[in-house]
Enzyme design. Structure first.
Site, PDB file in Angstrom:
ATOM      1  CG  HIS A  52      -4.203  -1.058  -0.509  1.00 24.10           C
ATOM      2  ND1 HIS A  52      -3.844  -1.038   0.824  1.00 24.10           N
ATOM      3  CD2 HIS A  52      -4.720  -2.302  -0.724  1.00 24.10           C
ATOM      4  CE1 HIS A  52      -4.141  -2.198   1.386  1.00 24.10           C
ATOM      5  NE2 HIS A  52      -4.665  -2.991   0.465  1.00 24.10           N
ATOM      6  CG  MET A 112      -2.403   2.890   5.492  1.00 21.38           C
ATOM      7  SD  MET A 112      -3.185   4.521   5.662  1.00 21.38           S
ATOM      8  CE  MET A 112      -1.870   5.600   5.132  1.00 21.38           C
ATOM      9  CG  ASP A 123      -5.603  -5.849   2.600  1.00 21.48           C
ATOM     10  OD1 ASP A 123      -6.207  -6.899   2.873  1.00 21.48           O
ATOM     11  OD2 ASP A 123      -5.486  -5.411   1.441  1.00 21.48           O
ATOM     12  CB  SER A 153      -0.958  -0.028   1.193  1.00 24.56           C
ATOM     13  OG  SER A 153      -1.844   1.058   1.149  1.00 24.56           O
ATOM     14  CB  THR A 154       1.505   3.891   2.523  1.00 19.71           C
ATOM     15  OG1 THR A 154       0.118   4.026   2.814  1.00 19.71           O
ATOM     16  CG2 THR A 154       2.170   5.257   2.548  1.00 19.71           C
TER      17      THR A 154
END
Length: 362
Positions: free
Chosen positions: A208, A302, A305, A181-182
């Site tokens: 994401h 973050m 998941d 993600s991030t």
């Protein structure tokens, strides 16, 4: 208090962002109208995190970002439009050192930004605690400027932490499942760029991102990597030596069609917060493939998941790799996997590709 510098040439955006973050209660906000003003405030205000508009007159956001990473590296969140051009610029910004991005409202800004406020605050709050390495970001900037043509950096001699006893070699057929993600796009570049074109298994990635960004991400990685990289927009049979990027704003599932492992884009599950969902990808793969023929890789991001499903994968006999806190921009997702005792190996980013190849040579 988190010291936030908002850089935007729009008076309306500066006012709205200031109101949103001031109302959050844990931000001290300063504003800059231009890139030049932002650079002046780097020392005078010493921000913990910066939101930076890409399109500004004079020094644009990319040029300003490059200078921030040179003068005083700190977490930067880009403010981007949800367009193909905006996606390419945002991915370039992340290659230059930005840790995340937030999307501008598509319509009337003053009407839509309130709905986006919780996500904006959450992303910027998380970014403020992101790890920024001057050496790493310098290397990323040089690679971005050269289009990825420079030689790959030699991994630093940091050892992976082995949490389980290594097993025998992996089966001939299987899947690698990657979640991030991030900070994910540069991490994907670092991981996939170290793998040869004859990598023996397909690799499926859930990053994401909005739908308008995952196609440009796939095309960018395809240019930078020896492996073929494509976005999954329809039912796609999976082949060794290929990387499949999940379409944004949807989920990606593994199924079988005509006996072939196939990736499909599915409507996002409203009960899940993050999309494309790593948990849903891994769970669908376990329904089709023996656990010992699956490898899960959970990198920077973050939230949590992927941690639940990859922990189950390890419990059932699969292999899992978590990015270590040493290199993760945000150690949320991989940290949750480690905390759940779901990681077979914890490794810095520059060692994950080697860990994958070692599994096939065991």
């Amino acid at each position: 208090m988190i010291k936030l510098l908002v850089v935007d040439d729009s008076p309306l955006m500066r006012r709205l962002l200031t109101e949103i973050f001031s109302a959050a209660g844990d931000f001290e906000v300063a504003v800059a109208r231009t890139g030049a003003e932002a650079l002046d405030l780097l020392t005078a205000f010493a921000p913990d995190v910066v939101t930076l508009d890409i399109h500004m007159p004079g020094m644009d956001g990319l040029a300003c970002l490059d200078q921030i990473m040179l003068i005083r590296p700190c977490p930067v969140v880009m403010v981007s439009s949800l367009t193909a051009e905006g996606a390419d610029e945002t991915l370039e910004a992340m290659a230059l050192g930005a840790v995340d991005f937030i999307a501008k409202p598509r319509g009337a800004v003053s009407l839509e930004i309130d709905a986006l406020a919780p996500e904006l605050v959450d992303k910027v709050r998380q970014a403020a605690s992101a790890r920024i390495s001057r050496a790493t970001r310098l290397r990323e900037r040089v690679r971005a400027r050269t289009g990825g043509a420079m030689a790959r950096p030699v991994p630093r001699p940091r050892a992976a932490q082995r949490i389980s006893v290594p097993r025998g070699p992996l089966p001939a057929d299987g899947l690698v499942l990657v979640g991030c993600s991030t900070g994910g796009p540069p991490a994907l570049d670092a991981l996939l760029g170290r793998l040869a074109a004859d990598f023996p298994w397909p690799i499926v990635v859930a990053q994401h991102m909005p739908a308008s960004f995952t196609g440009p991400l796939a095309r960018r990685l395809d240019r930078l990597c020896a492996l073929g990289v494509s976005e999954v927009v329809k039912a796609t049979p999976l082949h060794p030596g290929q990387v499949y990027i999940a379409r944004g704003d949807a989920d990606i599932l593994i199924t079988r069609r005509a006996g072939l492992l196939t990736a499909i884009a599915a409507p996002s599950d409203p009960e899940l917060y993050w999309h494309p969902s790593v948990d849903r990808l891994v769970s669908s793969a376990m329904a089709q493939v023996a656990p010992e023929s699956l490898v899960g890789v959970l990198m920077t991001g973050m939230g949590a998941d992927g941690a639940r499903a990859m922990t189950e994968l390890r419990t059932r006999g699969g292999h899992t790799i978590a990015e270590s806190v040493d290199t993760a921009v945000v150690w949320g997702m991989p940290g949750a996997l480690v905390a759940a005792d779901g990681a077979s190996v914890v490794a810095p980013l520059d060692r994950i590709a080697g860990e994958l190849m070692a599994l096939f040579k065991a």
